[in-house]
Design a protein around this motif. Structure first.
Motif, short mmCIF file in Angstrom:
data_model
loop_
_atom_site.label_atom_id
_atom_site.label_comp_id
_atom_site.label_asym_id
_atom_site.label_seq_id
_atom_site.Cartn_x
_atom_site.Cartn_y
_atom_site.Cartn_z
N SER A 61 0.83 -1.20 0.00
CA SER A 61 0.00 0.00 0.00
C SER A 61 0.87 1.25 0.00
O SER A 61 1.76 1.40 0.84
N ILE A 62 0.59 2.15 -0.94
CA ILE A 62 1.32 3.42 -0.98
C ILE A 62 0.99 4.24 0.26
O ILE A 62 1.87 4.85 0.87
N LYS A 63 -0.28 4.25 0.64
CA LYS A 63 -0.71 5.03 1.80
C LYS A 63 -0.01 4.54 3.08
O LYS A 63 0.49 5.33 3.87
N GLU A 64 0.03 3.24 3.29
CA GLU A 64 0.67 2.68 4.47
C GLU A 64 2.18 2.91 4.44
O GLU A 64 2.79 3.22 5.46
N THR A 65 2.77 2.77 3.25
CA THR A 65 4.21 3.03 3.09
C THR A 65 4.52 4.48 3.43
O THR A 65 5.50 4.79 4.10
N SER A 66 3.65 5.38 2.98
CA SER A 66 3.80 6.80 3.27
C SER A 66 3.79 7.05 4.78
O SER A 66 4.60 7.80 5.30
N ARG A 67 2.87 6.40 5.47
CA ARG A 67 2.75 6.56 6.92
C ARG A 67 3.99 6.01 7.62
O ARG A 67 4.56 6.65 8.51
N ILE A 68 4.45 4.84 7.23
CA ILE A 68 5.61 4.20 7.85
C ILE A 68 6.88 5.03 7.64
O ILE A 68 7.66 5.26 8.55
N CYS A 69 7.08 5.49 6.39
CA CYS A 69 8.31 6.21 6.04
C CYS A 69 8.24 7.71 6.34
O CYS A 69 9.24 8.41 6.20
N LYS A 70 7.04 8.17 6.73
CA LYS A 70 6.83 9.59 7.05
C LYS A 70 7.19 10.50 5.88
O LYS A 70 7.85 11.53 6.04
N ILE A 71 6.76 10.10 4.68
CA ILE A 71 6.90 10.93 3.49
C ILE A 71 5.57 10.92 2.76
O ILE A 71 4.71 10.10 3.05
N SER A 72 5.39 11.83 1.84
CA SER A 72 4.11 11.94 1.14
C SER A 72 3.86 10.73 0.24
O SER A 72 4.79 10.05 -0.19
N GLU A 73 2.58 10.50 -0.04
CA GLU A 73 2.22 9.42 -0.95
C GLU A 73 2.80 9.66 -2.34
O GLU A 73 3.21 8.72 -3.02
N GLN A 74 2.85 10.94 -2.77
CA GLN A 74 3.41 11.26 -4.07
C GLN A 74 4.89 10.89 -4.14
O GLN A 74 5.37 10.38 -5.15
N LYS A 75 5.61 11.15 -3.04
CA LYS A 75 7.03 10.82 -3.01
C LYS A 75 7.23 9.31 -3.01
O LYS A 75 8.12 8.80 -3.69
N VAL A 76 6.36 8.59 -2.29
CA VAL A 76 6.43 7.12 -2.31
C VAL A 76 6.22 6.62 -3.73
O VAL A 76 6.98 5.80 -4.24
N ARG A 77 5.18 7.15 -4.41
CA ARG A 77 4.89 6.72 -5.78
C ARG A 77 6.08 7.00 -6.69
O ARG A 77 6.47 6.15 -7.49
#
Length: 150
Positions: A61-77
């Motif tokens: 999940s991009i959203k969950e990855t964003s939360r874990i890594c404390k970066i935006s969903e756009q940056k994760v993508r």
């Protein structure tokens, strides 16, 4: 030196920051020893691209990855696109047009989306460092850094 725009300096001065700042013409001069507390969060919070990829592989999940890594969903993508771990029809189309040599601005006009949206679906591009034939801008940056070292 601090990587902030003149308007940011002006706002900071108005709020009591940059006490040594002086405006001369269009430019602001600030004492190089003046402390600058950058309230902005660092881009990746010390998280590497591999950390993002590993978190995504665990969560899916991009959203969950964003939360874990404390970066935006756009940056994760963008990291996942860079690592070839994620694609969408839009990212595939943008990649295809980019591979044909179109610039982000040309792609944005062709797809009728913003240039920022195009850039968010393109992989990170790392420049060539310490090239034997540096760009004109790289030469100016090196010259400036050399002056600061003296």
């Amino acid at each position: 030196m601090h990587g902030v725009t003149p308007s940011t300096v002006r706002q900071k001065v108005l709020r009591g920051g940059f006490t040594t700042a002086q405006k001369i013409g269009r430019n602001w001069l600030i004492d190089k020893n003046e402390p600058y507390n950058d309230k902005r969060e660092s881009e990746m919070h010390g998280t590497s691209m591999d950390d993002v990829l590993n978190a995504y592989n665990k969560t899916g999940s991009i959203k969950e990855t964003s939360r874990i890594c404390k970066i935006s969903e756009q940056k994760v993508r963008k990291v996942l696109i860079t690592k070839n771990a994620y694609s969408t029809p839009l990212s595939d189309k943008i990649s295809s047009l980019s591979d044909r040599g179109l610039t982000p601005l040309e792609i944005s006009k062709k797809l009728n989306i913003s240039r920022a949206a195009v850039n968010s679906y393109m992989p990170y591009a790392k420049g060539v460092y310490n090239s034997a034939n540096p760009t004109e801008n790289a030469q100016r940056i090196r010259k400036s850094r050399d002056r600061l070292k003296r």
